[in-house]
Design an enzyme around this catalytic site. Structure first.
Site, PDB file in Angstrom:
ATOM      1  N   ILE A  59       0.993  -0.874  -0.202  1.00 30.62           N
ATOM      2  CA  ILE A  59       0.562  -0.034  -0.034  1.00 30.62           C
ATOM      3  C   ILE A  59       0.800   1.422  -0.081  1.00 30.62           C
ATOM      4  CG2 ILE A  59       0.125  -0.034   2.628  1.00 30.62           C
ATOM      5  CD1 ILE A  59      -2.604   1.745   2.170  1.00 30.62           C
ATOM      6  N   SER A  60       0.862   2.438  -0.656  1.00 29.44           N
ATOM      7  CA  SER A  60       1.895   2.809  -1.089  1.00 29.44           C
ATOM      8  C   SER A  60       1.708   4.385  -0.096  1.00 29.44           C
ATOM      9  CB  SER A  60       1.430   3.913  -2.038  1.00 29.44           C
ATOM     10  OG  SER A  60       1.930   3.176  -4.003  1.00 29.44           O
ATOM     11  N   HIS A  65      -0.423   8.677  -2.141  1.00 30.91           N
ATOM     12  CA  HIS A  65      -1.645   9.105  -3.291  1.00 30.91           C
ATOM     13  C   HIS A  65      -2.321  10.352  -2.756  1.00 30.91           C
ATOM     14  CE1 HIS A  65      -2.324   4.263  -1.814  1.00 30.91           C
ATOM     15  NE2 HIS A  65      -2.375   4.388  -2.409  1.00 30.91           N
ATOM     16  N   SER A 117      -5.279  -3.252  -2.081  1.00 31.01           N
ATOM     17  CA  SER A 117      -5.848  -3.258  -0.882  1.00 31.01           C
ATOM     18  C   SER A 117      -7.272  -2.726  -0.721  1.00 31.01           C
ATOM     19  CB  SER A 117      -4.988  -2.165   0.544  1.00 31.01           C
ATOM     20  OG  SER A 117      -4.467  -0.821   0.317  1.00 31.01           O
ATOM     21  N   HIS A 139      -4.074  -7.557 -10.761  1.00 34.26           N
ATOM     22  CA  HIS A 139      -3.597  -9.043 -11.490  1.00 34.26           C
ATOM     23  C   HIS A 139      -4.072  -9.923 -10.256  1.00 34.26           C
ATOM     24  CE1 HIS A 139       0.135  -8.435 -10.355  1.00 34.26           C
ATOM     25  NE2 HIS A 139       0.603  -9.140 -10.934  1.00 34.26           N
ATOM     26  N   ASP A 172      -5.931  -7.969 -16.833  1.00 37.73           N
ATOM     27  CA  ASP A 172      -4.760  -7.448 -16.557  1.00 37.73           C
ATOM     28  C   ASP A 172      -4.181  -6.234 -16.868  1.00 37.73           C
ATOM     29  OD1 ASP A 172      -1.873  -7.037 -17.754  1.00 37.73           O
ATOM     30  OD2 ASP A 172      -1.813  -8.545 -19.326  1.00 37.73           O
ATOM     31  N   GLY A 173      -4.179  -5.314 -16.266  1.00 39.52           N
ATOM     32  CA  GLY A 173      -4.232  -3.736 -15.976  1.00 39.52           C
ATOM     33  C   GLY A 173      -3.186  -2.776 -16.887  1.00 39.52           C
TER      34      GLY A 173
END
Length: 310
Positions: A59-60, A65, A117, A139, A172-173
């Site tokens: 989680i960044s 964010h 997350s 993914h 698949d992003g």
């Protein structure tokens, strides 16, 4: 300033981000206050630092964010004639915000690639209005389930999931996503995805057949191009956030941006150690503008791990 922004509660964390000017827009501050990071980070939830969430993902850090949301904000807030959106650069409290960009009357569609997350997906869903949709795309199926379970920890999150305003999908992003059209019962917001495969195949067949008739070729070609553009716009995205470093600026993602639209994407510089955040803007005429912002360090946007490597 990021290292000074940690707190002992969600409110303190957000207030420190605000004080250190890592959040500058009141609407963004309000959205972050509504989403408790402790529901999404397994440890040190109120530290302004990235945290592992399993499966090689993180989680960044909250300041990253915050910057992503503020960068995308003009393409997140409801446009004129949608959910009270005014597009005049004013929030509901009268505090100036960046001019809202988007087609009047068209509900927002936002894609969060590498949703992990689910934290940022929730924050984004707090900004797009009652008619908007945010799709978190993963993914790794376990992470898709994690994001959904985390959001369900709060009453607000459960309402977003139940209404369809927030959705988590597996895919698949790098190829983007076409969200299916809403169910006819109308219990989900009325913004579906691109036309289905049958419609696309019909449009393609029309293009092929028309090429055999030279007298009508130009007319059919123009009609098909217009139809495909309309399908792309209907199923496209006002904003795309990519939460992992891509090997390149994937053109399929650029194509799926609406006009206007914006993508926030970290991209590997190709030398093995440098990554940079880029914004990709598409204006009302479909013209593309790419801008490199700053250096970052993200996990890579890759294939899902195989059964033997997971």
């Amino acid at each position: 300033m990021a290292w000074r922004s940690s707190g002992t509660s969600n409110a303190e964390l957000v207030e420190n981000l605000w004080r250190n000017k890592l959040i500058t827009q009141p609407l963004v501050k309000s959205a972050f206050l509504k989403v408790d990071r402790a529901h999404y980070a397994p440890s040190s939830a109120y530290e302004d630092s990235p945290q592992p969430i399993g499966h090689g993902a993180t989680i960044s850090a909250p300041h990253m964010h915050a910057n992503a949301v503020e960068t995308l904000l003009p393409f997140l807030l409801p446009p004129p004639d949608v959910d009270g959106g005014g597009g005049g650069g004013q929030s509901a409290t009268g505090v100036g915000v960046p001019s809202v960009k988007g087609q009047a009357g068209r509900p927002r569609r936002v894609l969060d690639i590498g949703s992990g997350s689910g934290y940022l997906t929730h924050v984004l869903a707090e900004l797009v209005g009652e008619s908007g949709v945010v799709v978190g795309l993963e993914h790794i199926p376990a992470l898709q389930r994690l994001g959904e379970a985390n959001m369900a920890k709060s009453a607000a999150g459960r309402r977003l999931l139940g209404s369809g305003r927030a959705r988590f999908r597996v895919g698949d992003g790098r190829k983007g996503w076409a969200e299916p059209r809403p169910r006819p019962t109308g219990e989900q917001p009325g913004v579906g995805g691109a036309a289905d495969d049958t419609a696309t195949a019909t449009a393609t067949a029309t293009a092929v057949n028309s090429s055999n008739n030279s007298s009508r070729n130009h007319h059919h070609h123009h009609h098909v191009e217009t139809e495909e553009k309309n399908q792309d716009e209907a199923g496209g995205w006002d904003a795309i956030h990519v939460g992992a470093a891509a090997a390149e600026l994937h053109e399929e993602l650029v194509r799926q941006l609406r006009s206007p639209g914006r993508m926030f994407i970290p991209v590997d510089a190709g030398n093995g150690w440098e990554q940079y955040v880029w914004t990709v803007d598409k204006d009302e005429q479909g013209t593309i503008r790419k801008e490199r912002l700053y250096g970052v360090r993200y996990v890579p946007l890759t294939d899902a791990p195989t059964a033997s490597s997971s």
